[in-house]
Design an enzyme around this catalytic site. Structure first.
Site, PDB file in Angstrom:
ATOM      1  N   TYR A 211       3.083   0.984  11.717  1.00 36.12           N
ATOM      2  CA  TYR A 211       1.986   0.895  10.743  1.00 36.12           C
ATOM      3  C   TYR A 211       1.101  -0.306  11.075  1.00 36.12           C
ATOM      4  CZ  TYR A 211      -0.424   0.354   6.258  1.00 36.12           C
ATOM      5  OH  TYR A 211      -1.389   0.222   5.276  1.00 36.12           O
ATOM      6  N   LYS A 215      -2.906  -0.305  12.224  1.00 36.39           N
ATOM      7  CA  LYS A 215      -3.996  -0.985  11.522  1.00 36.39           C
ATOM      8  C   LYS A 215      -4.672  -2.018  12.429  1.00 36.39           C
ATOM      9  CE  LYS A 215      -3.690   1.283   7.658  1.00 36.39           C
ATOM     10  NZ  LYS A 215      -4.758   2.174   7.195  1.00 36.39           N
TER      11      LYS A 215
HETATM   12  N1  LIG Z   1      -2.134   0.555  -1.340  1.00 31.86           N
HETATM   13  C1  LIG Z   1      -2.040  -0.536  -0.601  1.00 31.86           C
HETATM   14  O1  LIG Z   1      -1.421  -1.548  -0.993  1.00 31.86           O
HETATM   15  C2  LIG Z   1      -2.722  -0.589   0.740  1.00 31.86           C
HETATM   16  C3  LIG Z   1      -2.725  -1.801   1.435  1.00 31.86           C
HETATM   17  C4  LIG Z   1      -3.354  -1.857   2.665  1.00 31.86           C
HETATM   18  C5  LIG Z   1      -3.985  -0.738   3.180  1.00 31.86           C
HETATM   19  N2  LIG Z   1      -3.965   0.422   2.484  1.00 31.86           N
HETATM   20  C6  LIG Z   1      -4.584   1.608   3.087  1.00 31.86           C
HETATM   21  O2  LIG Z   1      -5.384   2.276   2.146  1.00 31.86           O
HETATM   22  C7  LIG Z   1      -5.394   3.674   2.436  1.00 31.86           C
HETATM   23  C8  LIG Z   1      -5.107   4.467   1.171  1.00 31.86           C
HETATM   24  O3  LIG Z   1      -3.838   4.091   0.691  1.00 31.86           O
HETATM   25  P1  LIG Z   1      -3.354   4.399  -0.803  1.00 31.86           P
HETATM   26  O4  LIG Z   1      -2.457   3.289  -1.168  1.00 31.86           O
HETATM   27  O5  LIG Z   1      -4.495   4.752  -1.674  1.00 31.86           O
HETATM   28  O6  LIG Z   1      -2.442   5.692  -0.551  1.00 31.86           O
HETATM   29  P2  LIG Z   1      -1.954   6.817  -1.574  1.00 31.86           P
HETATM   30  O7  LIG Z   1      -2.184   6.423  -2.977  1.00 31.86           O
HETATM   31  O8  LIG Z   1      -0.567   7.163  -1.145  1.00 31.86           O
HETATM   32  O9  LIG Z   1      -2.934   8.046  -1.244  1.00 31.86           O
HETATM   33  C9  LIG Z   1      -2.900   8.646   0.004  1.00 31.86           C
HETATM   34  C10 LIG Z   1      -3.900   9.783   0.061  1.00 31.86           C
HETATM   35  O10 LIG Z   1      -3.826  10.362   1.363  1.00 31.86           O
HETATM   36  C11 LIG Z   1      -3.488  11.742   1.255  1.00 31.86           C
HETATM   37  N3  LIG Z   1      -2.603  12.071   2.359  1.00 31.86           N
HETATM   38  C12 LIG Z   1      -1.403  11.512   2.635  1.00 31.86           C
HETATM   39  N4  LIG Z   1      -0.882  12.054   3.738  1.00 31.86           N
HETATM   40  C13 LIG Z   1      -1.772  12.971   4.170  1.00 31.86           C
HETATM   41  C14 LIG Z   1      -1.798  13.856   5.257  1.00 31.86           C
HETATM   42  N5  LIG Z   1      -0.782  13.950   6.109  1.00 31.86           N
HETATM   43  N6  LIG Z   1      -2.863  14.670   5.420  1.00 31.86           N
HETATM   44  C15 LIG Z   1      -3.880  14.626   4.544  1.00 31.86           C
HETATM   45  N7  LIG Z   1      -3.926  13.795   3.494  1.00 31.86           N
HETATM   46  C16 LIG Z   1      -2.869  12.988   3.302  1.00 31.86           C
HETATM   47  C17 LIG Z   1      -2.828  11.876  -0.105  1.00 31.86           C
HETATM   48  O11 LIG Z   1      -3.054  13.141  -0.690  1.00 31.86           O
HETATM   49  P3  LIG Z   1      -2.031  14.360  -0.660  1.00 31.86           P
HETATM   50  O12 LIG Z   1      -0.657  13.778  -0.798  1.00 31.86           O
HETATM   51  O13 LIG Z   1      -2.455  15.247  -1.727  1.00 31.86           O
HETATM   52  O14 LIG Z   1      -2.292  14.933   0.677  1.00 31.86           O
HETATM   53  C18 LIG Z   1      -3.621  10.869  -0.923  1.00 31.86           C
HETATM   54  O15 LIG Z   1      -4.839  11.427  -1.326  1.00 31.86           O
HETATM   55  C19 LIG Z   1      -4.380   3.879   3.559  1.00 31.86           C
HETATM   56  O16 LIG Z   1      -5.040   3.963   4.794  1.00 31.86           O
HETATM   57  C20 LIG Z   1      -3.542   2.626   3.515  1.00 31.86           C
HETATM   58  O17 LIG Z   1      -2.968   2.312   4.761  1.00 31.86           O
HETATM   59  C21 LIG Z   1      -3.340   0.539   1.277  1.00 31.86           C
END
Ligand SMILES: NC(=O)c1ccc[n+]([C@@H]2O[C@H](COP(=O)([O-])OP(=O)(O)OC[C@H]3O[C@@H](n4cnc5c(N)ncnc54)[C@H](OP(=O)(O)O)[C@@H]3O)[C@@H](O)[C@H]2O)c1
Length: 336
Positions: A211, A215
Site C-alpha cells: 500500500y 501511494k
Molecule cells: N480513509 C483514510 O484514512 C485514508 C487515508 C489515506 C488515503 N486514503 C485514500 O482515500 C481513498 C478513499 O478511501 P476511503 O477511506 O474513502 O475508502 P472506503 O470508504 O473504503 O471507500 C472505498 C470506495 O472504493 C470502492 N471500491 C473498493 N474496491 C473497489 C474495487 N475493487 N473496484 C471498484 N470500486 C472499489 C468502494 O465501493 P464498493 O465497495 O461499492 O465497490 C468505495 O466506494 C483511497 O485511495 C485511500 O487509499 C484514505
C-alpha cells in the site's frame, strides 16, 4: 607580549566563528519559521482555484472512482453541489444507482453510473468507461478508488491476491482511467485531476509495504504528469491524506487529526493549486492538522526516525489485529 597577542587573536577568531555559526543558525531557524508560517497561511487563509472554473453548471462533468462510499462519495456530493454533473464509478451498481438518484434530486444535475471491479483489471470494463465518457465534457477526475492490506502484515507473509489487488486498484486503475480522460482534457485545454495520496506514500510504512509503495508511486507519477500537463491547462494534485473516518481506515470517531470525509473533502476542494503542508510539487496536504503533521515530518528528526515510528505503530496494530482475529475465531468455534 607575543603570548597576549596570540590570545587576543585566538579569541577574535573564536568570536568570528561563533558569529558565523550564529548567523547560519539564525538563517536556518528563520527559514523553518517562514516555511511553517506559509503552511498556516495556506491552510487557514488562502483559497485555491474555484472548482466552478471547470465548467460547473455549464455542461462540465466530474468522474469519481470509488464513488459509492467514504471520501469518494463525499467528493460526489460536494462536486454536485457546485453544479458539476457526475460519473460515479465503483463495484456495487445498486449503491451507485441510489447515490445517483439522490444527487440528481438534491442538486438538479445529471449523473451516469459505471459499475466495475478495478481489481479485475478487465479491458472490457475500461472500454465501457471510455465509451461512457466519450460524448461528455469531463473536466474533473478524482482518482479516489483504493484498497489496503487487511491488517499490517510482513511483506513475505502477504497473500498474492492482496498484493495484486493493491497494485491493480491503487496504481493501474489510476493510470488507466487517467489515460481515458486526459485526451479529452488536453483537447479542451482544461482539467483538474485529483489523486488520493496518503501519508503512507510520504513515509514508507513497514507492514503496509505494498500500500505504502502504491501511494509513493501515485505521488511520483502525479508530480511527473503534473509537470507534463500544466502547460496544457490541466492541474494535477496528489493529495496527501493522513487518516479520515471511513470503512477503509476502520476509524469511526473523528478527532482533530482524523476528520470526517465532509470537512476533509471541503479542505481538498478549497485548496486546489495550493500546497498546504506538502513540500513536493503538484501535491497538497490541505487539511490543517495533516498539513502541520506533514511539515513536522519534513522538517524534524529525519526520515529514518519517521520510518521507525511507523514500524513501531504498525507492529502494535498488527498485535492487536491478530488478537482480535483469535477472539473472533474462538467465538465462532464456540457458536458451532
Ligand atoms: N480513509 C483514510 O484514512 C485514508 C487515508 C489515506 C488515503 N486514503 C485514500 O482515500 C481513498 C478513499 O478511501 P476511503 O477511506 O474513502 O475508502 P472506503 O470508504 O473504503 O471507500 C472505498 C470506495 O472504493 C470502492 N471500491 C473498493 N474496491 C473497489 C474495487 N475493487 N473496484 C471498484 N470500486 C472499489 C468502494 O465501493 P464498493 O465497495 O461499492 O465497490 C468505495 O466506494 C483511497 O485511495 C485511500 O487509499 C484514505
Amino acid at each position: 607580549m607575543d603570548k597576549i597577542a596570540y590570545f587576543v587573536q585566538k579569541s577574535n577568531t573564536n568570536a568570528t566563528a561563533v558569529a558565523i555559526f550564529g548567523a547560519i543558525g539564525a538563517v536556518v531557524v528563520a527559514a523553518k519559521a517562514l516555511s511553517f508560517l506559509k503552511v498556516l497561511v495556506d491552510v487557514f487563509l488562502r483559497s485555491g482555484i474555484n472548482v466552478k472554473k471547470y465548467d460547473a453548471g455549464n455542461g462540465g462533468w466530474a468522474v469519481i472512482t470509488g464513488a459509492s462510499d467514504g471520501i469518494g462519495k463525499e467528493f460526489a456530493f460536494q462536486l454536485a453541489s457546485k453544479k458539476l454533473n457526475i460519473v460515479l464509478v465503483s463495484r456495487t451498481e445498486s449503491k451507485l444507482k441510489v447515490l445517483a438518484e439522490e444527487l440528481e434530486q438534491k442538486y438538479n444535475i445529471e449523473t451516469k453510473v459505471h459499475a466495475m471491479d478495478f481489481a479485475k483489471g478487465d479491458d472490457k470494463d475500461y472500454q465501457a468507461l471510455q465509451a461512457l465518457v466519450a460524448p461528455i465534457n469531463v473536466t474533473v477526475l478524482v482518482n479516489n478508488v483504493g484498497t489496503n492490506h487487511e491488517i499490517p502484515t510482513p511483506f513475505e507473509q502477504e497473500t498474492d491476491k492482496i498484493v495484486k489487488d493493491i497494485v491493480e486498484i491503487n496504481i493501474n486503475a489510476a493510470m488507466k482511467v487517467t489515460k481515458i480522460i486526459v485526451p479529452h482534457m488536453v483537447a479542451r485545454k482544461k482539467g483538474l485531476i485529483i489523486n488520493l495520496g496518503s501519508f503512507a506514500g510520504l513515509v514508507p510504512t513497514p507492514y503496509l509495504s505494498v500500500y505504502s509503495g502504491s501511494k509513493a508511486f501515485l505521488s511520483s507519477w502525479s508530480q511527473a504528469i503534473g509537470a507534463e500537463l500544466a502547460p496544457k491547462g490541466i492541474t494535477v494534485q496528489n493529495v496527501n491524506t493522513y487518516f479520515v473516518v471511513s470503512a477503509m481506515s476502520k476509524i469511526r470517531r473523528a478527532t482533530m487529526l482524523i476528520p470526517m470525509p465532509k470537512p476533509y473533502v471541503r479542505s481538498v476542494l478549497g485548496q486546489i493549486g495550493i500546497s498546504g503542508g506538502a513540500s513536493t510539487p503538484y501535491t497538497s496536504t490541505p487539511f490543517y492538522s495533516h498539513a502541520i503533521a506533514n511539515w513536522l515530518i519534513d522538517n524534524t528528526f529525519g526520515r529514518a526516525f519517521w520510518v521507525k515510528q511507523n514500524y513501531n505503530i504498525q507492529v502494535d496494530i498488527r498485535k492487536r489485529a491478530l488478537r482480535k482475529r483469535e477472539r473472533e475465531a474462538a467465538a465462532a468455534a464456540k457458536s458451532q
